[in-house]
Design a protein around this motif. Structure first.
Motif: not given
Length: 308
Positions: A32, A277, A183
């Motif tokens: 991210w 993130g 992710s």
């Protein structure tokens, strides 16, 4: 002492947060994070992050929480993600040991903060992780009050063998779950235990073995599986205040599912932090969890009735 109380001590859920004065994306340790994109409009994004953090802070207090605020430190942009500071249960704080050098510099700041909390009587013990074991706090170690256990994410940021340390320190079971998608690098990005016994999770974030471990312990009716759209909104990265769930955003379908289980869903946008993130759960750390408490102690009424 580098922590100030924002509310007088009351019998309310208590959280630790850190003001985002120095928050930025200056390095990349998860998919991210894009320092170049941040640098292009960093001043605007920083102002947005402060505004959104203030919104989360207000939402927690409005719904009954006490919040203690860690003083930010220059050069530590991710200090704002206090969930990573420690694992806390029954007055014990097991301090985090970070994997990446960029975040290891946060360790002494968090340690100082927890010793200040101990001096105020809000924490009984401050315990260090073994030097050779990595565990990134409650970002990867989530308490499930209904089942009386910790779920622990492993693979990207925390060592699987940290489960044994957690078990030894707190005297409760710790179930390690291998993460499969970078992710969703911390467990709190992909799983959220609810007071009613439900578990919000994104199946795609876990290995087949980890999904089996979840399914073994969570009945089908209690599994709330997120599709990729809700998962990428970090809908699992939520804060539960009894019947209130605070998150950045979610789909209408997920909101309806949670409302049918008796929850009020409160959304307060936190997309500035998604650039690093993180979201609501990442920005908070619950300080007063008690292994002897149950969902029924904290919630008036019966969940069984609400779910019919």
């Amino acid at each position: 002492m580098n922590i100030r109380a924002t509310l007088a001590d009351k019998p309310r859920p208590r959280y630790l947060m850190c003001n985002p004065q120095h928050f930025a994306v200056t390095y990349s340790i998860n998919p991210w994070m894009d320092p170049k994109a941040w640098a292009a409009t960093g001043q605007v994004l920083h102002a947005k992050a402060q505004q959104q953090w203030d919104g989360l802070h207000r939402a927690l207090i409005r719904h009954g929480a006490n919040v203690d605020v860690l003083v930010p430190a220059s050069g530590l942009p991710d200090l704002v993600f206090t969930a990573n500071a420690a694992v806390v249960l029954d007055g014990k704080a097991l301090l985090a040991r970070f994997r990446h050098p960029e975040r290891r510099r946060e360790e002494p700041i968090y340690a100082e903060g927890f010793h200040a909390l101990r001096a105020r009587g809000l924490i009984d013990q401050v315990i260090a992780m073994p030097d050779d074991v990595v565990l990134e706090g409650a970002g990867d170690c989530l308490w499930d009050a209904r089942r009386g256990l910790f779920w622990m994410g492993a693979g990207f940021r925390s060592d699987k063998r940290a489960a044994g340390v957690v078990d030894d320190v707190f005297g409760v079971a710790c179930v390690p779950l291998d993460l499969a998608d970078p992710s969703f690098y911390h467990l709190d990005t992909a799983l959220c235990p609810l007071p009613c016994g439900g578990v919000i999770y994104h199946p795609g974030a876990f290995t087949e073995e980890a999904r089996a471990a979840i399914e073994l312990r969570v009945a089908p009716a209690d599994r709330i599986a997120l599709d990729i759209a809700d998962a990428e909104l970090f809908a699992a990265n939520a804060v539960c205040l009894d019947r209130v769930i605070v998150m950045s955003s979610c789909s209408a379908a997920l909101r309806e599912t949670l409302e049918q289980r008796g929850y009020t869903v409160v959304t307060t946008l936190l997309d500035a932090f998604l650039r690093s993130g993180g979201s609501a759960c990442c920005l908070t750390l619950r300080l007063d969890r008690n292994s002897r408490a149950t969902a029924q102690d904290a919630v008036t009424g019966t969940w069984a009735t609400q779910r019919q």
